[in-house]
Scaffold this active site. Structure first.
Site, PDB file in Angstrom:
ATOM      1  N   ASP A  52       0.874  -1.065   0.043  1.00  0.00           N
ATOM      2  CA  ASP A  52      -0.012   0.136   0.044  1.00  0.00           C
ATOM      3  C   ASP A  52       0.872   1.281  -0.055  1.00  0.00           C
ATOM      4  O   ASP A  52       1.837   1.314   0.346  1.00  0.00           O
ATOM      5  CB  ASP A  52      -0.856  -0.023   1.280  1.00  0.00           C
ATOM      6  N   HIS A 197       4.000  -2.531   3.107  1.00  0.00           N
ATOM      7  CA  HIS A 197       3.815  -0.930   2.632  1.00  0.00           C
ATOM      8  C   HIS A 197       5.062  -0.503   1.653  1.00  0.00           C
ATOM      9  O   HIS A 197       6.238  -0.797   2.242  1.00  0.00           O
ATOM     10  CB  HIS A 197       3.765   0.214   3.674  1.00  0.00           C
TER      11      HIS A 197
HETATM   12 ZN   LIG Z   1      -2.788   3.358   3.054  1.00  0.00          ZN
END
Ligand SMILES: [Zn+2]
Length: 237
Positions: A52, A197
């Site tokens: 993400d 991430h």
């Molecule tokens: Zn996010």
């Protein structure tokens, strides 16, 4: 028990349910968000890798390189604003065959926003990804998983499947590459959608190099435990 107390208890229960619907990343209350895939065959279970908040100038190229070398498919839920800043990285991810999903345009927490803002956030990121990669996104993940009754309808209007995740390992807190790897090894299970991430939703220069550094070992650990990395696109049908 008095009516007042009963009423207060019912109110608290309703509030509790609402909060759960808002903050639980896979909750069904405000529409379905897929939090895991099929377990796969016993002895060779499936897992799904997702990143993400990118693209990110430092972490994303390293992650793409690792994925290419290991021949592992992944999904990248990208922030529209970051796609416009690093179009070549978004293009590289798509060209390598990775799923590029919508993660809003400016990484706003959607649960306190109205339908107009939510539609605009999704539409702007949709346009950025489509214009940059040449492919319309097919998947959406809400920042932090936060949703309200307007989020899933807005995503479905764009033809998206909405994803949650099975677990994260708090890689954003930067506990060290070895610790990220250790947490993943401890938590992995058949059918899991893993959350990592490659960017920082609020800081375009956010440091995600620990995640990038952890990835080769993390892939090796999963494979040593018998897991097969499957594309998130398998879950779109
Ligand atoms: Zn996010």
């Amino acid at each position: 028990m008095s009516a007042v107390v009963l009423g207060a208890a019912a109110g608290a229960a309703a509030l509790g349910t609402g909060l759960w619907g808002t903050y639980a990343q896979n909750s069904r209350l405000f529409g379905r968000a897929l939090g895991h895939g099929p377990a796969g065959p016993s002895g060779r279970p499936y897992v799904y890798l997702t990143f993400d908040d990118g693209p990110n100038a430092d972490a994303t190229p390293r992650i793409l390189e690792t994925l290419a070398r290991a021949e592992v498919p992944a999904a990248f839920f990208m922030v529209g604003r970051h796609v416009r800043l690093f179009p070549e990285l978004a293009r590289s991810a798509a060209a390598a065959g990775h799923e590029v999903g919508n993660h809003t345009d400016s990484h706003v927490k959607l649960h306190r926003r109205g339908p107009g803002t939510i539609r605009r956030e999704l539409a702007a990121a949709h346009a950025a990804i489509q214009e940059t990669t040449g492919r319309a996104p097919r998947s959406f993940r809400a920042p932090h998983g936060f949703r309200n009754p307007f989020v899933v309808p807005a995503a479905e209007r764009l033809g998206y499947r909405v994803f949650g995740w099975s677990f994260g390992v708090w890689d954003t807190a930067r506990p060290g590459a070895e610790e990220i790897r250790r947490r993943m090894r401890a938590k992995i299970r058949p059918g899991a959608i893993l959350l990592l991430h490659d960017g920082d939703g609020y800081d375009v220069r956010g440091d995600r190099t620990q995640t990038a550094a952890a990835l080769p070992g993390l892939i090796a650990d999963a494979r040593a435990a018998g897991y097969e990395f499957r594309p998130l696109a398998d879950l779109l049908a």
